[in-house]
Design a protein around this motif. Structure first.
Motif, PDB file in Angstrom:
ATOM      1  N   VAL A  94       0.856  -1.182   0.000  1.00 38.66           N
ATOM      2  CA  VAL A  94       0.000   0.000   0.000  1.00 38.66           C
ATOM      3  C   VAL A  94       0.890   1.230   0.000  1.00 38.66           C
ATOM      4  O   VAL A  94       1.757   1.370   0.866  1.00 38.66           O
ATOM      5  CB  VAL A  94      -0.928   0.001   1.233  1.00 38.66           C
ATOM      6  N   SER A  96       2.274   5.071   0.468  1.00 44.04           N
ATOM      7  CA  SER A  96       2.094   6.068   1.527  1.00 44.04           C
ATOM      8  C   SER A  96       1.135   7.146   1.041  1.00 44.04           C
ATOM      9  O   SER A  96       0.825   7.247  -0.156  1.00 44.04           O
ATOM     10  CB  SER A  96       3.433   6.694   1.892  1.00 44.04           C
ATOM     11  N   SER A  97       0.690   7.977   1.977  1.00 43.63           N
ATOM     12  CA  SER A  97      -0.237   9.057   1.607  1.00 43.63           C
ATOM     13  C   SER A  97       0.404  10.006   0.615  1.00 43.63           C
ATOM     14  O   SER A  97      -0.247  10.489  -0.321  1.00 43.63           O
ATOM     15  CB  SER A  97      -0.664   9.821   2.864  1.00 43.63           C
ATOM     16  N   TYR A 160      -6.794   2.213  -4.586  1.00 43.26           N
ATOM     17  CA  TYR A 160      -5.847   2.186  -3.471  1.00 43.26           C
ATOM     18  C   TYR A 160      -4.470   2.720  -3.863  1.00 43.26           C
ATOM     19  O   TYR A 160      -3.709   3.198  -3.018  1.00 43.26           O
ATOM     20  CB  TYR A 160      -5.716   0.758  -2.933  1.00 43.26           C
ATOM     21  N   SER A 161      -4.105   2.663  -5.152  1.00 48.74           N
ATOM     22  CA  SER A 161      -2.785   3.126  -5.581  1.00 48.74           C
ATOM     23  C   SER A 161      -2.749   4.625  -5.821  1.00 48.74           C
ATOM     24  O   SER A 161      -1.672   5.185  -6.046  1.00 48.74           O
ATOM     25  CB  SER A 161      -2.382   2.412  -6.871  1.00 48.74           C
ATOM     26  N   ALA A 283      -7.076   7.075   1.227  1.00 47.65           N
ATOM     27  CA  ALA A 283      -5.912   7.045   2.114  1.00 47.65           C
ATOM     28  C   ALA A 283      -6.352   6.993   3.581  1.00 47.65           C
ATOM     29  O   ALA A 283      -5.765   6.275   4.395  1.00 47.65           O
ATOM     30  CB  ALA A 283      -5.035   8.271   1.863  1.00 47.65           C
ATOM     31  N   LEU A 286      -7.619   3.385   4.354  1.00 48.60           N
ATOM     32  CA  LEU A 286      -6.513   2.445   4.559  1.00 48.60           C
ATOM     33  C   LEU A 286      -5.827   2.702   5.890  1.00 48.60           C
ATOM     34  O   LEU A 286      -5.425   1.769   6.589  1.00 48.60           O
ATOM     35  CB  LEU A 286      -5.512   2.572   3.408  1.00 48.60           C
ATOM     36  N   HIS A 287      -5.714   3.981   6.264  1.00 47.83           N
ATOM     37  CA  HIS A 287      -5.052   4.318   7.522  1.00 47.83           C
ATOM     38  C   HIS A 287      -5.900   3.909   8.732  1.00 47.83           C
ATOM     39  O   HIS A 287      -5.386   3.348   9.702  1.00 47.83           O
ATOM     40  CB  HIS A 287      -4.765   5.827   7.563  1.00 47.83           C
ATOM     41  N   ASP A 292      -2.264   0.473   5.865  1.00 41.16           N
ATOM     42  CA  ASP A 292      -1.069   1.119   5.339  1.00 41.16           C
ATOM     43  C   ASP A 292       0.171   0.794   6.151  1.00 41.16           C
ATOM     44  O   ASP A 292       1.260   1.276   5.859  1.00 41.16           O
ATOM     45  CB  ASP A 292      -1.264   2.637   5.287  1.00 41.16           C
TER      46      ASP A 292
END
Length: 642
Positions: A94, A96-97, A160-161, A283, A286-287, A292
């Motif tokens: 995953v 990063s932001s 997600y990317s 983001a 996922l966090h 992540d």
């Protein structure tokens, strides 16, 4: 002891010692394989599947006789999951932001552009079935620069990317360029999560404006409240969550938020602003779920949905709505800004829409069925020929009346004791097929309601021959798809209104007419009561003469007469009024039976084209019963409308 006895004892002793030595040596070799010395630790780390055992299990293992396996089979037995681990792909990394937000968005204005992007998007959804979602529309006055009520102009979806697709919805509003099927499918796919702040409300807008059905939404504010370790200091808006949890600053300036989202060409600032909202949404998702971080868990839909249990398709309730708890019963965290949810900084979707104050959102207030529509009971003729399916209540009615006998419990079959008025032409008949209790569009198996494919305002005027015992055009739709279908129906009704000169409108707005003479009399009486002696004498005499002429009075007007005239109802009944549905059906009926069948076929085909159902009952057809009507009644059937 004899010589033979001594020799036997010696041989037995030697054999026993030899076998004992072999056993000890085998155990020693086994231990060496399982417990390598310190200098082989590097090799152990490079081994595909090291197995750790406790000492008790090791002792128990050494006490048992070992099987003489070859070395390859022995290693496979020691590590049964090695092959499986090698076959399973590693979890997707995953980003990063910062990496996610650095991806350049792509704008889509045609089906060709969408089809070029869809394979890549589909590939990413197979890894993480989640979309960050947001919408933009003209927010300054609620009216677009082109003078019409503001519809959603831009739909942002991010994977997600960080891949972000900006769909310009107004480009797909015409019949020449309908929405791509894959776009409609991914929005209503119940196995792809759509996450954002206010995404449930965005779905209602998409349904209202375009008939697009959005399902499987998760509001990030609920996730932030559920994750106790998340420190939320500045509220629950998208901007606040991004700052508190991701240390990302979002530009929410009024200039960008209220810019022209219907412009022929979006500026680079507009595109980046719109994309960041969707990218930040995924983001944050996922966090908040810890995906992540290393070892954050898998990305399958079942795993993600389990971690969002109770939050899927739940509208966010603020304190102003009288709700103090999230839908799963968790106590909501108190913040220092109780009105943060309604403030202008709460995100684009939080800007109040003046048109919604007196209107319920689409889909809200629908009364879903509490029991299945199809019981799939069967009626048979006296000779055993299948006639049709029906519900259990109707089947039991024949039993209670003594005009039918129960032939089978499962399936529930009732054989009639009298000759029915009609029999199916063949055993390949729509009414002989069992039907599933699910939404025919998306397949959802709960919260479904009946949908009249040909709206009642037309069907009610059809001749009895075309609507008697006809359930073909009653299908099941979930509340979301039903609301979307109603929006599409509105488009066709408007086209019919233009084609047949049959304006739509409620009876209060079309049936009564405004009488100009009565309106002038009422205005004159109100002027006399209000201004009285202040009016010029000539004007006062003129107004009094108008009122006396209408009331038929020759003497001086009294106060009561003026009050009567001032309260006149100016709207009168329009004798020439014809309801929209009746006028359309009447015009079609001028062409005989074929004209009405064409109208019926048009509505059925409209449903197929607009909603693209995937779970229609077998043998459902736009031409259902048409050949039967022509064969039974002929084209010259006198049409008697209801």
């Amino acid at each position: 002891m004899s010589h033979r006895g001594t020799l036997t004892a010696v041989i037995t002793t030697v054999l026993g010692a030899t076998l004992g030595g072999l056993l000890v040596w085998r155990v020693y070799r086994t231990k060496r394989k399982r417990l390598p010395p310190v200098q082989e630790a590097g090799d152990l780390l490079r081994a595909p599947c090291p197995v750790e055992k406790d000492s008790a299990a090791e002792e128990h293992q050494t006490d048992q006789p070992t099987h003489p396996l070859p070395e390859e089979e022995f290693q496979a037995a020691e590590c049964p999951t090695t092959q499986q681990q090698q076959q399973q792909p590693p979890p997707a990394p995953v980003p990063s932001s910062e990496e996610l937000l650095a991806v350049t968005p792509v704008t889509v204005s045609s089906e060709e552009e969408w089809q070029r992007l869809w394979p890549l998007m589909q590939k990413e959804l197979s890894v993480f079935p989640v979309l960050g979602l947001d919408c933009e529309w003209v927010k300054a006055t609620g009216v677009s620069v082109k003078g019409r009520a503001s519809a959603v102009s831009l739909l942002q979806m991010a994977t997600y990317s960080g891949l972000c697709v900006l769909v310009r919805l107004l480009a797909f509003r015409s019949a020449q360029q309908p929405f791509p099927l894959s776009l409609m499918e991914v929005l209503r796919d119940p196995h792809v999560l759509k996450v954002g702040v206010g995404c449930y409300e965005d779905g209602k807008r998409l349904t209202r404006d375009y008939g697009l059905s959005l399902t499987c939404t998760v509001d990030l504010r609920y996730l932030a409240l559920r994750q106790r370790q998340a420190v939320v200091n500045n509220g629950l808006s998208l901007k606040s969550l991004a700052e508190d949890l991701l240390n990302v600053s979002l530009d929410k300036s009024l200039e960008l938020r209220c810019s022209d989202w219907e412009a022929d060409q979006l500026t680079l600032k507009q595109m980046n602003y719109a994309a960041r909202d969707a990218q930040v949404s995924i983001a944050l998702f996922l966090h908040l779920l810890g995906l992540d971080a290393p070892g954050g868990g898998g990305g399958s839909y079942s795993e993600l949905a389990a971690r969002c249990q109770g939050l899927v398709d739940a509208p966010f309730r603020s304190r102003g709505d009288g709700e103090d708890r999230p839908p799963d019963g968790e106590r909501r965290r108190r913040t220092r800004k109780p009105a943060a949810f309604e403030s202008p900084e709460s995100g684009d979707q939080q800007v109040p829409d003046p048109r919604k104050h007196k209107r319920k959102p689409l889909g809200v207030g629908y009364s879903a069925r509490k029991s299945p529509l199809y019981d799939n009971c069967f009626l048979h003729a006296p000779d055993g020929q299948p006639l049709c399916t029906c519900d259990k209540k109707k089947a039991k009615w024949y039993l209670d009346k003594g005009i039918g006998v129960l032939q089978s419990e499962d399936p529930f079959v009732v054989r009639l004791l009298f000759e029915p008025s009609g029999r199916p032409d063949s055993q390949q008949d729509y009414y002989l097929t069992a039907k599933e209790n699910l939404c025919v569009v998306c397949g959802k198996a709960d919260s479904y309601i009946r949908k009249n494919i040909v709206p009642h305002e037309y069907r009610r005027h059809f001749p009895t021959e075309m609507k008697d015992h006809n359930s073909h055009d009653i299908l099941l739709l979930c509340t979301s798809c039903h609301a979307a279908s109603n929006v599409h129906d509105g488009f066709l009704k408007q086209r019919l209104a233009e084609e047949f000169a049959a304006p739509q409108g409620c009876e209060e707005g079309v049936r009564p007419l405004e009488d100009s003479d009565r309106r002038r009399v009422r205005s004159a009486a109100r002027a006399l009561l209000t201004a009285g002696e202040a009016l010029p004498e000539l004007r006062r005499d003129e107004l009094q003469a108008l009122i006396r002429s209408f009331l038929g009075e020759e003497r001086e007007l009294t106060e009561a007469s003026l009050q009567q005239a001032a309260a006149l109802e100016t709207r009168i009944f329009n004798e020439a009024y014809v309801p929209h549905g009746l006028k359309v059906v009447r015009t079609c009926a001028e062409q005989g039976l074929r004209g009405l069948m064409d109208l019926e076929r048009r509505w059925r085909q409209h449903f197929l084209t607009a909603m693209r159902p995937r779970h229609l009952p077998p043998l459902w057809s736009p031409d259902h019963n048409h050949s039967k009507f022509l064969r039974k009644y002929g084209e010259d059937l006198p049409i008697k409308l209801n």
